[in-house]
Design a protein around this motif. Sequence first.
Motif, mmCIF file in Angstrom:
data_model
loop_
_atom_site.group_PDB
_atom_site.id
_atom_site.type_symbol
_atom_site.label_atom_id
_atom_site.label_comp_id
_atom_site.label_asym_id
_atom_site.label_seq_id
_atom_site.Cartn_x
_atom_site.Cartn_y
_atom_site.Cartn_z
ATOM 1 N N GLY A 437 0.830 -1.211 0.000
ATOM 2 C CA GLY A 437 0.000 0.000 0.000
ATOM 3 C C GLY A 437 0.856 1.249 0.000
ATOM 4 O O GLY A 437 1.901 1.312 -0.659
ATOM 5 N N ASN A 438 0.448 2.231 0.756
ATOM 6 C CA ASN A 438 1.169 3.506 0.748
ATOM 7 C C ASN A 438 2.519 3.436 1.451
ATOM 8 O O ASN A 438 3.309 4.381 1.373
ATOM 9 N N VAL A 439 2.790 2.343 2.144
ATOM 10 C CA VAL A 439 4.133 2.201 2.714
ATOM 11 C C VAL A 439 5.156 2.090 1.573
ATOM 12 O O VAL A 439 6.304 2.516 1.709
ATOM 13 N N ARG A 440 4.718 1.577 0.440
ATOM 14 C CA ARG A 440 5.633 1.536 -0.710
ATOM 15 C C ARG A 440 5.934 2.949 -1.202
ATOM 16 O O ARG A 440 7.045 3.243 -1.624
ATOM 17 N N ALA A 441 4.930 3.821 -1.127
ATOM 18 C CA ALA A 441 5.161 5.217 -1.528
ATOM 19 C C ALA A 441 6.144 5.863 -0.558
ATOM 20 O O ALA A 441 7.089 6.558 -0.962
ATOM 21 N N ALA A 494 -6.534 4.985 1.233
ATOM 22 C CA ALA A 494 -7.052 6.311 0.887
ATOM 23 C C ALA A 494 -6.375 6.805 -0.378
ATOM 24 O O ALA A 494 -5.280 6.359 -0.723
ATOM 25 N N GLU A 495 -7.045 7.698 -1.042
ATOM 26 C CA GLU A 495 -6.543 8.286 -2.299
ATOM 27 C C GLU A 495 -6.000 9.678 -2.036
ATOM 28 O O GLU A 495 -6.643 10.470 -1.337
ATOM 29 N N CYS A 496 -4.897 10.003 -2.641
ATOM 30 C CA CYS A 496 -4.362 11.367 -2.609
ATOM 31 C C CYS A 496 -5.384 12.310 -3.260
ATOM 32 O O CYS A 496 -5.932 11.996 -4.325
ATOM 33 N N ILE A 497 -5.631 13.427 -2.638
ATOM 34 C CA ILE A 497 -6.662 14.352 -3.144
ATOM 35 C C ILE A 497 -6.135 15.169 -4.335
ATOM 36 O O ILE A 497 -5.035 15.731 -4.266
ATOM 37 N N LEU A 498 -6.933 15.231 -5.392
ATOM 38 C CA LEU A 498 -6.670 16.185 -6.492
ATOM 39 C C LEU A 498 -7.724 17.272 -6.359
ATOM 40 O O LEU A 498 -8.922 16.982 -6.434
ATOM 41 N N PRO A 499 -7.348 18.502 -6.127
ATOM 42 C CA PRO A 499 -8.365 19.520 -5.821
ATOM 43 C C PRO A 499 -9.208 19.881 -7.044
ATOM 44 O O PRO A 499 -8.757 19.728 -8.179
ATOM 45 N N ASP A 500 -10.393 20.359 -6.747
ATOM 46 C CA ASP A 500 -11.313 20.727 -7.800
ATOM 47 C C ASP A 500 -11.046 22.180 -8.191
ATOM 48 O O ASP A 500 -11.744 23.102 -7.758
ATOM 49 N N ILE A 501 -9.995 22.380 -8.973
ATOM 50 C CA ILE A 501 -9.638 23.740 -9.420
ATOM 51 C C ILE A 501 -9.419 23.685 -10.935
ATOM 52 O O ILE A 501 -9.196 22.598 -11.486
ATOM 53 N N PRO A 502 -9.446 24.814 -11.599
ATOM 54 C CA PRO A 502 -9.189 24.789 -13.040
ATOM 55 C C PRO A 502 -7.768 24.303 -13.340
ATOM 56 O O PRO A 502 -6.800 24.790 -12.746
ATOM 57 N N ILE A 503 -7.673 23.319 -14.224
ATOM 58 C CA ILE A 503 -6.361 22.788 -14.623
ATOM 59 C C ILE A 503 -6.323 22.819 -16.156
ATOM 60 O O ILE A 503 -7.045 22.074 -16.816
ATOM 61 N N GLU A 504 -5.486 23.731 -16.668
ATOM 62 C CA GLU A 504 -5.485 23.965 -18.111
ATOM 63 C C GLU A 504 -5.036 22.726 -18.885
ATOM 64 O O GLU A 504 -5.663 22.328 -19.856
ATOM 65 N N LYS A 505 -3.954 22.107 -18.430
ATOM 66 C CA LYS A 505 -3.456 20.898 -19.105
ATOM 67 C C LYS A 505 -3.499 19.757 -18.102
ATOM 68 O O LYS A 505 -2.601 19.648 -17.248
ATOM 69 N N PRO A 506 -4.544 18.899 -18.154
ATOM 70 C CA PRO A 506 -4.722 17.893 -17.107
ATOM 71 C C PRO A 506 -3.487 17.025 -16.848
ATOM 72 O O PRO A 506 -3.233 16.647 -15.702
ATOM 73 N N ASP A 507 -2.675 16.764 -17.880
ATOM 74 C CA ASP A 507 -1.524 15.874 -17.605
ATOM 75 C C ASP A 507 -0.382 16.574 -16.866
ATOM 76 O O ASP A 507 0.630 15.970 -16.542
ATOM 77 N N MET A 508 -0.563 17.859 -16.557
ATOM 78 C CA MET A 508 0.451 18.540 -15.728
ATOM 79 C C MET A 508 0.224 18.299 -14.239
ATOM 80 O O MET A 508 1.109 18.528 -13.425
ATOM 81 N N ALA A 509 -0.997 17.907 -13.877
ATOM 82 C CA ALA A 509 -1.328 17.758 -12.444
ATOM 83 C C ALA A 509 -1.246 16.286 -12.043
ATOM 84 O O ALA A 509 -1.835 15.421 -12.692
ATOM 85 N N LYS A 510 -0.502 16.003 -10.994
ATOM 86 C CA LYS A 510 -0.292 14.612 -10.567
ATOM 87 C C LYS A 510 -0.548 14.486 -9.066
ATOM 88 O O LYS A 510 -0.408 15.455 -8.322
ATOM 89 N N ARG A 511 -0.852 13.239 -8.677
ATOM 90 C CA ARG A 511 -0.972 12.939 -7.244
ATOM 91 C C ARG A 511 0.408 12.545 -6.711
ATOM 92 O O ARG A 511 1.127 11.773 -7.361
ATOM 93 N N ALA A 512 0.721 13.007 -5.491
ATOM 94 C CA ALA A 512 2.048 12.719 -4.919
ATOM 95 C C ALA A 512 2.297 11.211 -4.844
ATOM 96 O O ALA A 512 3.378 10.724 -5.202
ATOM 97 N N SER A 513 1.298 10.440 -4.383
ATOM 98 C CA SER A 513 1.551 9.004 -4.199
ATOM 99 C C SER A 513 1.822 8.334 -5.549
ATOM 100 O O SER A 513 2.666 7.437 -5.638
ATOM 101 N N ASP A 514 1.166 8.796 -6.619
ATOM 102 C CA ASP A 514 1.415 8.201 -7.941
ATOM 103 C C ASP A 514 2.839 8.491 -8.412
ATOM 104 O O ASP A 514 3.487 7.655 -9.034
ATOM 105 N N VAL A 515 3.308 9.700 -8.090
ATOM 106 C CA VAL A 515 4.673 10.064 -8.478
ATOM 107 C C VAL A 515 5.675 9.199 -7.714
ATOM 108 O O VAL A 515 6.613 8.629 -8.277
ATOM 109 N N LEU A 516 5.442 9.059 -6.408
ATOM 110 C CA LEU A 516 6.375 8.273 -5.587
ATOM 111 C C LEU A 516 6.371 6.801 -5.989
ATOM 112 O O LEU A 516 7.397 6.129 -5.941
ATOM 113 N N LEU A 517 5.214 6.319 -6.385
ATOM 114 C CA LEU A 517 5.113 4.904 -6.753
ATOM 115 C C LEU A 517 5.560 4.654 -8.195
ATOM 116 O O LEU A 517 5.499 3.522 -8.676
ATOM 117 N N GLY A 518 5.997 5.712 -8.870
ATOM 118 C CA GLY A 518 6.497 5.554 -10.234
ATOM 119 C C GLY A 518 5.395 5.368 -11.265
ATOM 120 O O GLY A 518 5.655 4.986 -12.404
#
Length: 669
Positions: A437-441, A494-518
């Motif tokens: 789980g998140n211990v891997r992150a 639990a899931e890392c929160i992605l806030p509900d804000i305007p994001i011009e290019k969706p692939d620029m916004a990432k969740r921290a746990s996804d980044v850490l988990l590669g």
Amino acid sequence: MTTELKKLFEPVQVGNMWLKNRVVYPPMVVNYSDPVGGVTPQLIEYYVETARAGMGLLTLEATMVMESQRVLSGAIGIHTTPMVPGLNAIVDAIRTEVPDPPKLSIQLIAVGRETEPEFTGTEIVGASDKPSILHPVMKGTCITRNLRDGAPRALSTEEVVELEDRFADAALRASMAGFDAVELHAAHGYMLAQFLSPFTNNREDEYGKDRTLLIHNIIDKIHARLGPDFPIIVRFSGDEYIPGAATLEDRRELAKKLQSWGVVGISVTGGIYESAPYIVAPSGLGVGVHIENASRIKEVVDIPVWGVGRIIDPRLAEKYLQEGKVDLVAMGRPFFADREILKKGMEGRYSEIRKCIGCNTCVLRIFGQKKCKCAINPAPGHHLGEVAFEESCRRPAEKVKKVLVIGGGPGGMEAARIAAQRGHHVTLWEKEGSLGGNVRAAAAVSFKENFTDFIDFHVNELKRLGVKTELNKEATEKDIVDFKPDVAIIATGAECILPDIPIEKPDMAKRASDVLLGKESVGENVVVVGGGLVGVDTAIFLAEAGKKVTIVTRRTSEFSPTTGLAPDTDGLTRIYILFMKMPGLDIKIVDKSHYHRVTSEGLVVLDADQKEKLIPGDTVVFALGFTPNNHLKEALMGKIPEVYTLGDSREPRKIFDAVHEGAGIGRQI
Ligand SMILES: Cc1cc2nc3c(=O)[nH]c(=O)nc-3n(C[C@H](O)[C@H](O)[C@H](O)COP(=O)(O)OP(=O)(O)OC[C@H]3O[C@@H](n4cnc5c(N)ncnc54)[C@H](O)[C@@H]3O)c2cc1C
Ligand SMILES: Cc1cc2nc3c(=O)[nH]c(=O)nc-3n(C[C@H](O)[C@H](O)[C@H](O)COP(=O)(O)O)c2cc1C
Ligand code: SF4
């Protein structure tokens, strides 16, 4: 018995004591005493269970020699004769209940400036009037409960003489209570260390002219009362790791003097409050933290010397002994994380050892005035009592059930382990390709990479106990219902929160746990949103990978107990991360700013004046907390006879909560 640990299990002489092996349990305050520092049934049970773990010498925790010298609210005392029967009850219980018991020592402490008036009930005194907390890294951490206005009062010469007598009285009581030895706490910046260190002793009387005079007189007074053969051990910091404080060279000189004054053993630790991570090393400081200093001290004396600091595997201990670096090894938290560490080592069952991960949850608890407990081993300090708790984890199930655990993070793995141990038929479904789980992150971050030890332990245990683990298996409501379990344990985290804000290019916004988990890659210039534990971990992870990083936080970045970066981690790890790990990395901090929107240029924030400001970056990584993954609970209610939820899927928290809740459910079903 394995021959691999030959030296470790060799008997050794310390003064007039023969120890059955070379392992020492160092003193560890656990906050199990009663309000006046008296011994409780819980404390007796704790020490009996510790003694059963098989070390050659067990040292009782820091025990105050004067009531005004209390270290923590739950610390014990030896300051009056009525304290003796309680301490004797510990000694007797160990000697009657534990086969081949260890030799018993007790650490005697006066705290000096490192305490609080709320614990001592009186003014704070010290070797000098030098205030505590001079080093900025210590300001406002959990451990700086002693951050005070004003300085301690320097003891008068008469009071120092009285202190000598109090130590000698305490040693006499220790002997009356049946202890084989006493250990003088001259480490970690407490009173004796304050007198010994140039950092804290600027006295003009003879105790300043000769900084060793206090400890020398105490040793002489103890010998005068108990005879020259009564074993006295001294614990000191091999290095205080602060400019102007005691160095290794000073400590080599001190060691020679202590030997000449009849001390029989030297326990080498490190640090003072101003360099606190060395006192109880977080995982980032590695293993065998004080062994090298101990080895340099051993070079100049003939009496036994031991070192401490994350000796988490008996093979590591054996290595230090074989290399001749130390005569004995001290292991504290490793026994807390696994009472059977020596037994398993002796039987060559290394993969079954639950290694301490150095998360310092135990330390965080005692400095928070809570009972000491371990994040990964729920037994010590359990309210049922350690023995009753362990029995309940092994008690065969009254009715063997078909148990389905959904999610293989720490909580799910612990629930599966205990349920299987009790004879249930357990299946675990994990949607990812590996457990943890998140211990891997967390373990992706360099200073927590050893957290994988904890995952490895569970992987091995689940296999050994016959848990049917299915990886890459994402549970749906239908799958679960079709599987027809008697019990479903939802441990989906639990899931890392992605806030509900305007994001011009969706692939620029990432969740921290996804980044850490590669699972997600990032560009070269990364904005990390969130200055909590996960945000800081992620920033360091990225900066160490050569990225340019900016942390954006709503809070101030000024260090205090509740604000600043990473306030949600224990003080020692926090100091380590912020002041020993982050400097030198390419990390900028933008504080008092709120994320507003993501454009193709970076993150737009609102600053303290509600003005928009662009923080340039090619990737924005969000570490804004977690939302529980608990939708299966509602869906399964009424469809499966028993449904439980635990860990982060109940409420996002820490490893401690997931493991303790997992064990609770495993015992209950
Ligand atoms: C970067 C980072 C650093 C951290 N550092 C620390 C720290 O230093 N100390 C500390 O105590 N805590 C730390 N934490 C928090 C800690 O990792 C979590 O609190 C803990 O992992 C929660 O355990 P859990 O078992 O409840 O859930 P998780 O660890 O989240 O595990 C849930 C598991 O369920 C699986 N799953 C989800 N849905 C399904 C499904 N439908 N079917 C099958 N499987 C599913 C997931 O893939 C996952 O493996 C950190 C967290 C992160 C992200
Ligand atoms: C909960 C806790 C309480 C401690 N209390 C004491 C103490 O009373 N006296 C002392 O000298 N050191 C104390 N220490 C430090 C330990 O004795 C030991 O030096 C430190 O934990 C590093 O060793 P380890 O990695 O084997 O745990 C404490 C450590 C912990 C975790
Ligand atoms: S709480 Fe963490 S540091 Fe303390 S003994 Fe347990 S695993 Fe080790």
